[in-house]
Design a protein around this motif. Structure first.
Motif, short mmCIF file in Angstrom:
data_model
loop_
_atom_site.label_atom_id
_atom_site.label_comp_id
_atom_site.label_asym_id
_atom_site.label_seq_id
_atom_site.Cartn_x
_atom_site.Cartn_y
_atom_site.Cartn_z
N GLN A 93 0.90 -1.15 0.05
CA GLN A 93 0.00 0.08 0.02
C GLN A 93 0.84 1.17 0.18
O GLN A 93 0.49 2.38 -0.56
N ILE A 94 1.99 1.23 0.75
CA ILE A 94 2.93 2.46 0.67
C ILE A 94 3.35 2.76 -0.60
O ILE A 94 3.45 3.84 -1.23
N ALA A 95 3.73 1.50 -1.35
CA ALA A 95 4.38 1.65 -2.54
C ALA A 95 3.31 2.04 -3.79
O ALA A 95 3.59 3.06 -4.66
N MET A 100 1.00 6.33 -7.01
CA MET A 100 -0.16 7.24 -7.40
C MET A 100 0.37 8.67 -7.21
O MET A 100 -0.30 9.55 -8.16
N ALA A 101 1.00 9.10 -6.10
CA ALA A 101 1.35 10.57 -6.12
C ALA A 101 2.29 10.98 -7.51
O ALA A 101 2.33 12.00 -7.70
N GLU A 118 3.38 -5.46 -11.10
CA GLU A 118 4.68 -5.37 -10.98
C GLU A 118 5.29 -4.75 -9.53
O GLU A 118 6.31 -5.07 -9.06
N ILE A 119 4.56 -3.98 -9.38
CA ILE A 119 4.89 -3.05 -7.64
C ILE A 119 4.82 -4.36 -6.68
O ILE A 119 5.69 -4.05 -5.86
#
Length: 205
Positions: A93-95, A100-101, A118-119
């Protein structure tokens, strides 16, 4: 539990084929060829292979040889990295938030499914590299003259792994010594039909 413990769960096997003397002489060499490979300094999820019966850190049998009289003793070592689902969810979720930012800076309001996949793979690899593999050892005793093998576990997944790796190492097939097989071995193949027709008896109502 180790074989030398006061109590232990064992799986018994017989080697299906006759083991030639030439292969018996090659057992130490084959154990070394298929020895355990350490993954402490990698991000690999799992590794397994043979190690010394007397020391799971000895994958070169420098402490003691595998020969013990009429027996060969060695162990199957399995190292596994496990990432807790909650830890993976958090860092994924952090990634995603970071991604998104960055996307919004470029005027985008979504992340593609392929990019999310991929993330997640990247996060998983990073977490694996930061976690230490958990070792497990399953001892093996091979009674060569009697063609019998004892494995110190009754876990079906480990049994499957052991049987396949043993075949890859020695090109020999194993057959579990179940009660049915032991009865057939004692009574002879002519008793197979009678054994197959037996019904179990339940002593507890």
């Amino acid at each position: 539990m180790p074989i030398l413990s006061a109590s232990v769960g064992l799986t018994r096997y017989r080697v299906v084929e006759e083991v030639p003397d030439s292969l018996i002489r090659e057992i130490p060499e084959q154990l070394s060829k298929f020895a355990f490979q350490d993954i402490d300094h990698t991000s690999e999820e799992r590794s397994f292979g043979w190690v010394n019966f007397d020391d799971m850190l000895d994958d070169k049998w420098s402490m003691s040889p595998p020969e013990k009289g009429q027996y060969f003793t060695f162990s199957l070592r399995l190292d596994t990295r496990r990432i807790q689902p909650a830890v993976l969810k958090k860092h994924y979720q952090i990634a995603l938030n970071h991604e998104m930012a960055e996307a919004k800076k470029e005027g985008k309001n979504f992340i593609s499914r392929d990019r999310k996949k991929e993330i997640k793979e990247q996060v998983t690899l990073k977490l694996r590299a930061r976690s230490l593999p958990i070792p497990a050892v399953f001892e093996v005793v091979w009674n060569v003259p009697e063609n019998r093998i004892f494995l110190a576990t009754t876990n079906s997944k480990i049994m499957d792994m052991f049987e396949e790796y043993f075949n890859n190492t020695f090109d020999l097939n194993l057959e579990p010594l179940t009660p049915f097989f032991l009865a057939m071995e004692t009574l002879g193949e002519e008793a197979v039909q009678k054994l197959e027709s037996l019904d179990p008896t339940y002593f507890v109502g």
